[in-house]
Each structure stands twice: as structure tokens, then as C-alpha cells.
Design a protein around this motif. Structure first.
Motif, PDB file in Angstrom:
ATOM      1  N   MET A   1      -1.639 -17.229   5.568  1.00  0.00           N
ATOM      2  CA  MET A   1      -2.082 -15.912   6.007  1.00  0.00           C
ATOM      3  C   MET A   1      -1.683 -14.887   4.966  1.00  0.00           C
ATOM      4  O   MET A   1      -0.666 -15.015   4.298  1.00  0.00           O
ATOM      5  N   LYS A   2      -2.492 -13.849   4.848  1.00  0.00           N
ATOM      6  CA  LYS A   2      -2.165 -12.756   3.952  1.00  0.00           C
ATOM      7  C   LYS A   2      -2.253 -11.453   4.728  1.00  0.00           C
ATOM      8  O   LYS A   2      -3.213 -11.218   5.450  1.00  0.00           O
ATOM      9  N   PHE A   3      -1.231 -10.604   4.573  1.00  0.00           N
ATOM     10  CA  PHE A   3      -1.202  -9.319   5.245  1.00  0.00           C
ATOM     11  C   PHE A   3      -1.458  -8.215   4.231  1.00  0.00           C
ATOM     12  O   PHE A   3      -0.986  -8.274   3.099  1.00  0.00           O
ATOM     13  N   TRP A   4      -2.171  -7.175   4.688  1.00  0.00           N
ATOM     14  CA  TRP A   4      -2.563  -6.085   3.803  1.00  0.00           C
ATOM     15  C   TRP A   4      -2.102  -4.756   4.375  1.00  0.00           C
ATOM     16  O   TRP A   4      -2.178  -4.530   5.584  1.00  0.00           O
ATOM     17  N   TRP A   5      -1.639  -3.886   3.478  1.00  0.00           N
ATOM     18  CA  TRP A   5      -1.396  -2.504   3.844  1.00  0.00           C
ATOM     19  C   TRP A   5      -2.707  -1.724   3.809  1.00  0.00           C
ATOM     20  O   TRP A   5      -3.602  -2.047   3.028  1.00  0.00           O
ATOM     21  N   LYS A   6      -2.785  -0.692   4.632  1.00  0.00           N
ATOM     22  CA  LYS A   6      -3.904   0.237   4.540  1.00  0.00           C
ATOM     23  C   LYS A   6      -3.366   1.658   4.587  1.00  0.00           C
ATOM     24  O   LYS A   6      -2.206   1.887   4.961  1.00  0.00           O
ATOM     25  N   SER A   7      -4.200   2.612   4.206  1.00  0.00           N
ATOM     26  CA  SER A   7      -3.785   3.997   4.162  1.00  0.00           C
ATOM     27  C   SER A   7      -3.274   4.457   5.528  1.00  0.00           C
ATOM     28  O   SER A   7      -3.845   4.110   6.569  1.00  0.00           O
ATOM     29  N   ASN A   8      -2.168   5.219   5.510  1.00  0.00           N
ATOM     30  CA  ASN A   8      -1.548   5.801   6.699  1.00  0.00           C
ATOM     31  C   ASN A   8      -0.733   4.818   7.525  1.00  0.00           C
ATOM     32  O   ASN A   8      -0.237   5.192   8.586  1.00  0.00           O
ATOM     33  N   ASP A   9      -0.583   3.558   7.077  1.00  0.00           N
ATOM     34  CA  ASP A   9       0.476   2.731   7.655  1.00  0.00           C
ATOM     35  C   ASP A   9       1.814   3.419   7.356  1.00  0.00           C
ATOM     36  O   ASP A   9       1.983   4.021   6.292  1.00  0.00           O
ATOM     37  N   VAL A  10       2.754   3.341   8.278  1.00  0.00           N
ATOM     38  CA  VAL A  10       4.024   4.036   8.107  1.00  0.00           C
ATOM     39  C   VAL A  10       5.182   3.059   8.261  1.00  0.00           C
ATOM     40  O   VAL A  10       5.277   2.336   9.254  1.00  0.00           O
ATOM     41  N   GLU A  27       0.363   5.491   1.093  1.00  0.00           N
ATOM     42  CA  GLU A  27      -0.734   6.310   0.604  1.00  0.00           C
ATOM     43  C   GLU A  27      -1.655   5.464  -0.278  1.00  0.00           C
ATOM     44  O   GLU A  27      -1.305   5.088  -1.386  1.00  0.00           O
ATOM     45  N   LEU A  28      -2.820   5.153   0.263  1.00  0.00           N
ATOM     46  CA  LEU A  28      -3.854   4.424  -0.467  1.00  0.00           C
ATOM     47  C   LEU A  28      -5.154   5.190  -0.322  1.00  0.00           C
ATOM     48  O   LEU A  28      -5.327   5.979   0.607  1.00  0.00           O
ATOM     49  N   GLU A  29      -6.061   4.937  -1.224  1.00  0.00           N
ATOM     50  CA  GLU A  29      -7.383   5.538  -1.080  1.00  0.00           C
ATOM     51  C   GLU A  29      -8.014   5.023   0.207  1.00  0.00           C
ATOM     52  O   GLU A  29      -7.939   3.838   0.526  1.00  0.00           O
ATOM     53  N   GLU A  30      -8.603   5.923   0.968  1.00  0.00           N
ATOM     54  CA  GLU A  30      -9.163   5.567   2.273  1.00  0.00           C
ATOM     55  C   GLU A  30     -10.129   4.402   2.138  1.00  0.00           C
ATOM     56  O   GLU A  30     -10.998   4.386   1.265  1.00  0.00           O
ATOM     57  N   GLY A  31      -9.967   3.411   2.998  1.00  0.00           N
ATOM     58  CA  GLY A  31     -10.860   2.250   2.985  1.00  0.00           C
ATOM     59  C   GLY A  31     -10.393   1.127   2.095  1.00  0.00           C
ATOM     60  O   GLY A  31     -10.992   0.056   2.098  1.00  0.00           O
ATOM     61  N   ASP A  35      -1.768  -5.670  -0.953  1.00  0.00           N
ATOM     62  CA  ASP A  35      -0.698  -6.524  -0.437  1.00  0.00           C
ATOM     63  C   ASP A  35       0.662  -6.079  -0.963  1.00  0.00           C
ATOM     64  O   ASP A  35       1.697  -6.512  -0.457  1.00  0.00           O
ATOM     65  N   LYS A  36       0.676  -5.206  -1.982  1.00  0.00           N
ATOM     66  CA  LYS A  36       1.909  -4.599  -2.472  1.00  0.00           C
ATOM     67  C   LYS A  36       1.659  -3.104  -2.644  1.00  0.00           C
ATOM     68  O   LYS A  36       0.572  -2.695  -3.061  1.00  0.00           O
ATOM     69  N   VAL A  37       2.662  -2.297  -2.322  1.00  0.00           N
ATOM     70  CA  VAL A  37       2.529  -0.850  -2.481  1.00  0.00           C
ATOM     71  C   VAL A  37       3.763  -0.312  -3.183  1.00  0.00           C
ATOM     72  O   VAL A  37       4.860  -0.849  -3.045  1.00  0.00           O
ATOM     73  N   LYS A  38       3.557   0.755  -3.949  1.00  0.00           N
ATOM     74  CA  LYS A  38       4.646   1.395  -4.678  1.00  0.00           C
ATOM     75  C   LYS A  38       4.595   2.880  -4.372  1.00  0.00           C
ATOM     76  O   LYS A  38       3.531   3.498  -4.414  1.00  0.00           O
ATOM     77  N   PHE A  39       5.747   3.464  -4.050  1.00  0.00           N
ATOM     78  CA  PHE A  39       5.765   4.888  -3.735  1.00  0.00           C
ATOM     79  C   PHE A  39       7.143   5.447  -4.051  1.00  0.00           C
ATOM     80  O   PHE A  39       8.128   4.711  -4.118  1.00  0.00           O
ATOM     81  N   ASP A  40       7.201   6.774  -4.257  1.00  0.00           N
ATOM     82  CA  ASP A  40       8.500   7.420  -4.455  1.00  0.00           C
ATOM     83  C   ASP A  40       8.934   8.069  -3.153  1.00  0.00           C
ATOM     84  O   ASP A  40       8.198   8.091  -2.165  1.00  0.00           O
TER      85      ASP A  40
END
Length: 251
Positions: A1-10, A27-31, A35-40
Motif C-alpha cells: 500500500m502507498k499513502f499520499w499527502w494532499k493539500s490541507n492535511d494537518v 501545503e501542496l498545489e491543490e489537486g 508521498d513525502k513533504v517538506k516544510f519549515d
């Protein structure tokens, strides 16, 4: 299984023993998905030498020390395209993690099990409101408290063994999913349910499906590839597949 982040997940992040949680929106572009996210941290920074844990989905009411409440009572079947949106059904936790070179890398695990259930042979001229799996006793946790700093993982061959300290707050003799008026496709309805581990075998289960007119159908819970009863020996971080067949209209 693979899980994905989408915009506005907290995501929620805790420093161990040194304050309350902070919420971090993804914060991702809408739509788009990732599977990996980077943020400050914006105006909030990690401190060297501190230990942090993270979890998803964020719960505003979870300031109970290091313990996160999570409920399995209100699961919903949500589909986006060909994928299942498990937001709100599944708890992910990254255990104690330290800062290195001013940054931190959280690896999140689903701390309970996921059960895929295929419903076969229901009348195709109806839509369906709910699926309930009934145990013999009140052994199914509806809400738990998780100490997210107790999460530990051990690699055994190709399998990851996940442990975490938890406390059962409430339990019942069933686990229920809102089917969102699903209709059979090719004579089948597929759902994914988060299933809490209890450290021992659940035993046998009975299944009841309710259609949109309030009719109830009882079915046999079978192992995915056989006609044998499904063995509910649920382990953390596990994935299981079952099928429900032989539905009969019941009172």
C-alpha cells in the motif's frame, strides 16, 4: 500500500515533556499528491537536543500530555477516483525523533491494522448505508489513548513490527463503517477499515449490512482466498483481506 499527502492535511507535532503540540498544515498545489513533504516551521523552530514526535490526523483536543485520543467509531467509506481516502479512519504516528543539523525527518506508521473487506452478492438494485462487524463480546476499542513517544519499530526480515503503548477508553461488540450509499460494481463493494489490535485473537465475527431502505442483510465473514471463516488475529501495522458472502435478509 502507498499513502499520499494532499493539500490541507494537518499534522500535529509534540516536543517531549517541554510544551504542547503545534499543528502543521501540508501545503501542496491543490489537486496534487505527494508521498513525502517538506516544510519549515514558519515562526516555530525545532531546538537542538530536543526529542519530538508527530502524528496525523491532527486533533485539537489532544493535549493530554503525550497521549493522543483516536476514535474508530465514525469510519467512513470515501473514494477519490480509484483510491480510498482514509483520512479520519487511520492514525499515523512518528515516534521519538531528534533534531539533526537544524532539521528533523519524521517517518509515520499506521499504528493499528487495515482490513480490506469485499462485499459480494448484495442486491444490485439498492444502495447501502453501513457495514457492521459484530464480535461475541465487547472487545473492540471505539476510542484509545496513544502515548506517541512510546512508538517503537523493529525490522524482522521484510516486515516492520510496530509497538505503541495505548489505553482503551471505550469498547463495544461491533465496529461500524458508513458506506456512503455505496452501490455494487461488478457485484461487489470494497471497503478499507482501520481495525484496532487488542493483543490477542478476536475470534469469529458476524457481518450486518444495512441498505438505504433500512433492510438488514447478514453475511459470512470469510478469508479472502478461501471459503473458511476469517481469523481475526489482528496485529499492529498489519494488512488483512476478508470477503463477506452468503447474505440473507434478516430481521
Amino acid at each position: 500500500m502507498k499513502f499520499w499527502w494532499k493539500s490541507n492535511d494537518v499534522m500535529g507535532i509534540f516536543p517531549q515533556g517541554k510544551g504542547s503540540q503545534v499543528e502543521f498544515p501540508i501545503e501542496l498545489e491543490e489537486g496534487t499528491l505527494a508521498d513525502k513533504v517538506k516544510f519549515d516551521g514558519g515562526g516555530w523552530a525545532f531546538k537542538g537536543g530536543y526529542t519530538y514526535a508527530a502524528y496525523y490526523p491532527y486533533n485539537l483536543l489532544s493535549n493530554r500530555g503525550n497521549k493522543i485520543p483516536f476514535s474508530y467509531a465514525e469510519q467512513r467509506r470515501n473514494i477519490v477516483g480509484n483510491d480510498f481516502d482514509l483520512n479520519g479512519n487511520v492514525l499515523f504516528v512518528a515516534g521519538p525523533t531528534t533534531v539533526a543539523n537544524g532539521a528533523i525527518n519524521f517517518v509515520l506508521y499506521n499504528v493499528e491494522a487495515l482490513l480490506r473487506v469485499d462485499l459480494y452478492g448484495l442486491p444490485t438494485d439498492k444502495t447501502y448505508k453501513s457495514l457492521s462487524l459484530y464480535a461475541e463480546d465487547e472487545v473492540i476499542p471505539q476510542e484509545k489513548l496513544y502515548n506517541i513517544f512510546s512508538l517503537n519499530t523493529v525490522q524482522e526480515g521484510s516486515s516492520t513490527i510496530v509497538t505503541i503503548d495505548d489505553e482503551v477508553v471505550t469498547s463495544k461488540n461491533y465496529l461500524k463503517m458508513d458506506l456512503q450509499n455505496a452501490a455494487p460494481v461488478n457485484n461487489m463493494i470494497r471497503v478499507w477499515m482501520a481495525f484496532p489490535a487488542i493483543g490477542t485473537k478476536y475470534g469469529s465475527f458476524k457481518a450486518v449490512v444495512e441498505d438505504s431502505d433500512g433492510n438488514l442483510y447478514k453475511g459470512d465473514v470469510l478469508a479472502n482466498n478461501t471459503e473458511l471463516s476469517f481469523n481475526f488475529d489482528i496485529k499492529r501495522h498489519g494488512k488483512y483481506a476478508a470477503k463477506i458472502k452468503n447474505f440473507t435478509l434478516t430481521e
